[in-house]
Design an enzyme around this catalytic site. Structure first.
Site, PDB file in Angstrom:
ATOM      1  CE1 TYR A  49      -3.736  -2.033   5.456  1.00  0.00           C
ATOM      2  CE2 TYR A  49      -3.094   0.110   4.609  1.00  0.00           C
ATOM      3  CZ  TYR A  49      -3.510  -1.194   4.394  1.00  0.00           C
ATOM      4  OH  TYR A  49      -3.693  -1.646   3.099  1.00  0.00           O
ATOM      5  CB  SER A  92      -0.901   0.018   1.238  1.00  0.00           C
ATOM      6  OG  SER A  92      -1.585   1.253   1.348  1.00  0.00           O
TER       7      SER A  92
END
Length: 267
Positions: free
Chosen positions: A172, A159
């Site tokens: 995250y 990501s």
């Protein structure tokens, strides 16, 4: 791996047929939107697919759809990838079922709740365990197998959140940053050898993971757009790919913004 290049016509002769490579593919986290879109690309090529995930009914439905789209074979394996205690042994079972493996995609993960992770160590541990610890175990198991085989490719969904810590999702993001570093290290080990490994870093994508967000604007991508990058990454390119491509330059700017400027941004 087989290549089919011709077919018999109704008149008895032979006519050209598009080349279809019988590639054996394992997809870990096959019910994710990006994974399913990527599987459809492989199905169109005539691949043999093993779909792995927790949702038996959903996996079965996807497998049926992929077979209709051209996959040579589709199998499913129901397991909790994040709870696996011996990734190497379980991977060996997947490969035996498929009769070998050429490409692997690791596509599972959770976004989690940043505010809850800040207040609750258990939520923080859950985010880190699923997105890094368990994924790292699978990466190392698959990489070892590919290295011993001398060929094949592993693509890992990362990501852009891992490129710089932001207040909105830094737990995250930390997990994805660690994942990217691991992939780059394995890619360095693979340098000059046969196998390849790539981390694909999508920007915001319209999937089930982002269902609670306002998903509008030019920076949002579809799962199908990201899948094209994932499929291409399995065959060529460097160890890091952004999806869509423009996120490479956006994140380059964000990474090098001075802290006083960066800290004023609501991103």
């Amino acid at each position: 791996m087989s290549i089919r290049t011709s077919r018999r016509c109704s008149g008895g002769g032979w006519a050209p047929e598009p080349e279809i490579s019988d590639v054996r593919v394992i997809i870990l986290g096959a019910t994710s939107g990006i994974a399913e879109a990527t599987a459809r690309l492989y199905a169109k090529e005539g691949a043999d697919l093993l779909l792995v995930g927790r949702q038996a009914e959903r996996l079965a439905a996807i497998a049926t759809d992929l077979k209709a789209r051209g996959a040579i074979s589709t199998q499913v394996a129901v397991t909790d990838l994040a709870a696996t205690t011996d990734a190497r042994q379980e991977l060996a079972g997947f490969i035996e079922r498929l009769g070998g493996v050429d490409h692997v995609l690791i596509a599972y993960g959770i976004l989690g709740d940043q505010d809850q992770a800040w207040a609750d160590p258990a939520e923080a541990a859950r985010i880190l365990t699923v997105n890094f610890n368990s994924a790292a175990a699978w990466i190392l198991a698959i990489a070892d197998r590919l290295e011993r085989k001398g060929r094949g490719s592993l693509v890992v969904l990362g990501s852009v959140a891992g490129d710089r810590g932001r207040r909105a999702n830094f737990v995250y993001g930390a997990a994805k940053a660690g994942l990217a570093t691991l992939v780059e290290g394995v890619a360095h080990r693979f340098a000059g050898k046969g196998p390849r490994i790539v981390v694909v870093k999508p920007g915001p994508t319209v999937t089930a993971m982002t269902a609670g967000m306002v998903r509008k604007g030019p920076l949002w991508a579809s799962a199908e757009q990201v899948a094209l990058v994932v499929r291409r990454a399995a065959d060529r390119g460097g160890p890091v790919a952004y999806a869509p491509w423009f996120w490479r330059y956006i994140m380059l700017i964000i990474r090098f913004l001075p802290a006083p400027i960066f800290n004023r941004l609501e991103i």
